[in-house]
Design a protein around this motif. Structure first.
Motif, mmCIF file in Angstrom:
data_model
loop_
_atom_site.group_PDB
_atom_site.id
_atom_site.type_symbol
_atom_site.label_atom_id
_atom_site.label_comp_id
_atom_site.label_asym_id
_atom_site.label_seq_id
_atom_site.Cartn_x
_atom_site.Cartn_y
_atom_site.Cartn_z
ATOM 1 N N THR A 136 8.277 11.308 9.904
ATOM 2 C CA THR A 136 7.193 11.591 9.226
ATOM 3 C C THR A 136 6.836 10.489 8.325
ATOM 4 O O THR A 136 7.515 9.458 8.360
ATOM 5 N N GLY A 137 5.649 10.604 7.621
ATOM 6 C CA GLY A 137 5.247 9.804 6.625
ATOM 7 C C GLY A 137 6.546 9.209 5.739
ATOM 8 O O GLY A 137 6.775 7.978 5.306
ATOM 9 N N PRO A 138 7.003 10.356 4.988
ATOM 10 C CA PRO A 138 8.161 10.071 4.112
ATOM 11 C C PRO A 138 9.347 9.395 4.641
ATOM 12 O O PRO A 138 9.996 8.369 4.074
ATOM 13 N N GLN A 139 9.494 9.637 5.887
ATOM 14 C CA GLN A 139 10.667 8.979 6.564
ATOM 15 C C GLN A 139 10.600 7.622 6.675
ATOM 16 O O GLN A 139 11.351 6.718 6.309
ATOM 17 N N LEU A 140 9.079 7.309 7.299
ATOM 18 C CA LEU A 140 8.918 5.724 7.365
ATOM 19 C C LEU A 140 8.592 5.038 6.217
ATOM 20 O O LEU A 140 9.336 3.923 5.866
ATOM 21 N N HIS A 141 8.274 5.826 4.974
ATOM 22 C CA HIS A 141 8.042 5.219 3.930
ATOM 23 C C HIS A 141 9.416 4.700 3.189
ATOM 24 O O HIS A 141 9.726 3.674 2.722
ATOM 25 N N LYS A 142 10.448 5.486 3.431
ATOM 26 C CA LYS A 142 11.776 5.162 3.222
ATOM 27 C C LYS A 142 12.497 3.840 3.812
ATOM 28 O O LYS A 142 13.361 2.972 3.333
ATOM 29 N N ASP A 172 1.563 9.493 2.653
ATOM 30 C CA ASP A 172 2.911 9.377 1.830
ATOM 31 C C ASP A 172 2.854 7.637 1.496
ATOM 32 O O ASP A 172 3.283 7.283 0.381
ATOM 33 N N LEU A 173 2.432 6.852 2.267
ATOM 34 C CA LEU A 173 2.762 5.350 2.096
ATOM 35 C C LEU A 173 1.861 4.891 1.008
ATOM 36 O O LEU A 173 2.182 3.867 0.397
ATOM 37 N N PHE A 174 0.840 5.608 1.001
ATOM 38 C CA PHE A 174 -0.135 5.178 -0.505
ATOM 39 C C PHE A 174 -0.262 6.106 -1.467
ATOM 40 O O PHE A 174 -0.937 5.895 -2.599
ATOM 41 N N ASP A 180 12.000 3.360 -5.995
ATOM 42 C CA ASP A 180 12.556 3.785 -5.021
ATOM 43 C C ASP A 180 11.562 3.445 -3.640
ATOM 44 O O ASP A 180 11.964 3.142 -2.497
ATOM 45 N N ASN A 181 10.409 4.173 -3.708
ATOM 46 C CA ASN A 181 9.624 3.855 -2.884
ATOM 47 C C ASN A 181 7.665 3.427 -3.104
ATOM 48 O O ASN A 181 7.145 4.170 -3.207
ATOM 49 N N PRO A 182 8.084 2.227 -3.440
ATOM 50 C CA PRO A 182 6.478 1.548 -3.760
ATOM 51 C C PRO A 182 5.763 1.753 -2.871
ATOM 52 O O PRO A 182 5.979 1.873 -1.409
ATOM 53 N N MET A 183 4.229 1.809 -3.171
ATOM 54 C CA MET A 183 3.198 1.844 -2.418
ATOM 55 C C MET A 183 3.068 0.810 -1.260
ATOM 56 O O MET A 183 3.492 -0.393 -1.699
ATOM 57 N N VAL A 184 2.976 1.108 0.065
ATOM 58 C CA VAL A 184 2.780 0.024 0.827
ATOM 59 C C VAL A 184 1.461 -0.635 0.928
ATOM 60 O O VAL A 184 0.373 -0.044 0.716
ATOM 61 N N THR A 185 1.652 -2.123 0.847
ATOM 62 C CA THR A 185 0.372 -2.678 0.709
ATOM 63 C C THR A 185 -0.271 -3.571 1.764
ATOM 64 O O THR A 185 -1.047 -4.225 1.808
ATOM 65 N N TYR A 186 0.806 -3.475 2.963
ATOM 66 C CA TYR A 186 0.201 -4.317 4.166
ATOM 67 C C TYR A 186 0.475 -3.219 5.252
ATOM 68 O O TYR A 186 1.295 -2.902 5.829
ATOM 69 N N VAL A 187 -0.950 -3.243 5.851
ATOM 70 C CA VAL A 187 -1.221 -2.306 6.698
ATOM 71 C C VAL A 187 -1.798 -2.706 8.133
ATOM 72 O O VAL A 187 -3.034 -3.219 7.858
ATOM 73 N N LEU A 188 -1.196 -2.761 9.348
ATOM 74 C CA LEU A 188 -1.689 -2.999 10.551
ATOM 75 C C LEU A 188 -2.279 -1.945 11.297
ATOM 76 O O LEU A 188 -1.301 -0.927 11.585
ATOM 77 N N ALA A 189 -3.467 -1.884 11.421
ATOM 78 C CA ALA A 189 -4.086 -0.681 12.009
ATOM 79 C C ALA A 189 -4.468 -1.021 13.613
ATOM 80 O O ALA A 189 -5.267 -1.803 13.692
ATOM 81 N N ASN A 190 -3.950 -0.445 14.418
ATOM 82 C CA ASN A 190 -4.238 -0.679 15.916
ATOM 83 C C ASN A 190 -5.267 0.117 16.216
ATOM 84 O O ASN A 190 -5.588 1.483 16.235
ATOM 85 N N ALA A 191 -6.286 -0.677 16.929
ATOM 86 C CA ALA A 191 -7.700 0.101 17.405
ATOM 87 C C ALA A 191 -8.272 -0.243 18.603
ATOM 88 O O ALA A 191 -8.482 -1.695 18.858
ATOM 89 N N ILE A 218 -7.683 5.341 3.603
ATOM 90 C CA ILE A 218 -6.770 4.926 2.715
ATOM 91 C C ILE A 218 -7.262 4.545 1.222
ATOM 92 O O ILE A 218 -6.758 4.550 0.429
ATOM 93 N N GLN A 219 -8.593 4.137 1.335
ATOM 94 C CA GLN A 219 -9.139 3.789 -0.117
ATOM 95 C C GLN A 219 -9.428 5.034 -0.879
ATOM 96 O O GLN A 219 -9.128 5.155 -1.933
ATOM 97 N N LYS A 220 -9.863 6.276 -0.245
ATOM 98 C CA LYS A 220 -9.733 7.531 -0.979
ATOM 99 C C LYS A 220 -8.335 7.973 -1.414
ATOM 100 O O LYS A 220 -8.466 8.419 -2.605
ATOM 101 N N ILE A 221 -7.306 7.915 -0.577
ATOM 102 C CA ILE A 221 -6.033 8.315 -1.202
ATOM 103 C C ILE A 221 -5.476 7.318 -2.066
ATOM 104 O O ILE A 221 -4.967 7.687 -3.022
ATOM 105 N N ALA A 222 -5.673 5.970 -2.031
ATOM 106 C CA ALA A 222 -5.148 4.994 -2.874
ATOM 107 C C ALA A 222 -5.785 5.108 -4.181
ATOM 108 O O ALA A 222 -5.177 4.564 -5.334
ATOM 109 N N GLY A 223 -7.084 5.385 -4.342
ATOM 110 C CA GLY A 223 -7.842 5.298 -5.287
ATOM 111 C C GLY A 223 -7.870 3.959 -6.172
ATOM 112 O O GLY A 223 -8.305 2.929 -5.349
#
Length: 318
Positions: A136-142, A172-174, A180-191, A218-223
């Motif tokens: 899940t997103g929270p698991q990956l974030h951890k 959840d990453l953003f 304990d779980n800072p925002m993720v700032t490096y994202v590789l999006a496969n396309a 991502i922009q919408k969620i991260a604000g």
């Protein structure tokens, strides 16, 4: 490229962009025979790539002793490497970071990075784990946060399919931003427009739409934090002669060149960093079964043959 910087260009007509994105390559860890690459083999890879890039990404910390072998070669040849940590499937109620693949890869990076910090561009934790439904997103974030604490001076992020960033799976990453779980700032999006069955002459538009969809969400969620996030194409490419077709997407060197000239050159011109999949053919790979149930050849995705011979002209239109 920062999320907030690219969207105005991707979503509307824009004046000429003067900056240019950085090109990197996905790089396998095996020789055509299937044997693991050594430091000498990576040095030869870097010699073949040096006129195009000094940046590559890998996928595992322990398979083939990748960090042990590649980091000295990177230092010798002036390259930077995005190192990968694999994370396997986990029960959705499990909040630990005890996946055996993760534990093994994490230990390898902790052992081999010291002394080569300058060669490490970033570390990615997980490769399409959300796409496969392994975490899940929270698991990956951890998991990402665990690695970040061990490497506080190194950029740590993740790689996943563009649609998992666009459909909310990765939110959840953003949105979670604690000690304990800072925002993720490096994202590789496969396309891969190819895997969406798009014809080569139209594939660049599908590719641009995919990346825009991921970036916009991502922009919408991260604000207000959106400008802190780097969104990079983690993988995109096209199979050359000998590869398998997928619906309207036809394998072939001419089609790969078409996608390069319009998709790769176009994305770089918009100042978006990207990793091309992949640097060299991997003739050792067995066929895989695609979503359509048919066997797919994955041996011919390289810009170069497995003998490090470039297949087509890679110059970009002015």
């Amino acid at each position: 490229m920062r999320v907030s910087s690219i969207l105005p260009f991707m979503l509307a007509a824009a004046p000429a962009v003067t900056a240019r994105g950085t090109l990197g390559f996905s790089l396998g860890d095996k020789l055509p025979s299937g044997d693991c690459k050594t430091t000498d083999d990576y040095e030869k890879d870097f010699e073949a790539l040096k006129d195009l890039t000094t940046l590559v990404r890998t996928y595992s910390g322990s398979e083939c002793d990748t960090p042990k072998e590649i980091l000295p070669a990177a230092k010798s040849k002036g390259f930077k490497v995005v190192l990968g940590i694999w994370v396997g499937a986990q029960d959705k109620s499990d909040t630990s970071t005890s996946d055996p693949s993760f534990v093994k890869d994490f230990a390898a990076l902790k052992k081999y990075i010291p002394g080569y910090e300058s060669q490490v561009e970033a570390i990615t934790v997980g490769s399409e784990t959300l796409y496969r439904g392994d975490l899940t997103g929270p698991q990956l974030h951890k998991y990402i946060s665990t690695v970040g604490k061990a490497f506080p001076s190194t950029t740590v992020g993740t790689a996943d399919s563009w649609n998992k960033f666009a459909d909310g799976t990765a939110d959840d990453l953003f949105t979670t931003n604690t000690d304990d779980n800072p925002m993720v700032t490096y994202v590789l999006a496969n396309a891969f427009a190819y895997w969406q069955g798009t014809a080569a002459d139209k594939a660049y538009q599908t590719y641009f739409d995919d990346m825009t969809g991921a970036m916009k969400h991502i922009q919408k969620i991260a604000g207000s934090n959106a400008d802190k996030i780097r969104v990079i194409t983690g993988e995109t490419g096209w199979p050359t002669d000998g590869g398998s077709d997928y619906e309207a997407a036809k394998a072939g060197t001419d089609n790969a060149k078409t996608f390069w000239k319009h998709g790769i050159c176009g994305m770089l011109a918009w100042n978006v960093d990207l990793f091309y999949f992949e640097a060299f053919d991997e003739s050792w790979k067995p066929d895989s079964i695609g979503d359509n149930g048919k066997a797919q050849d994955e041996k011919h995705w390289g810009l170069f043959t497995d003998k490090r011979v470039k297949k087509f002209d890679t110059s970009c239109p002015k």
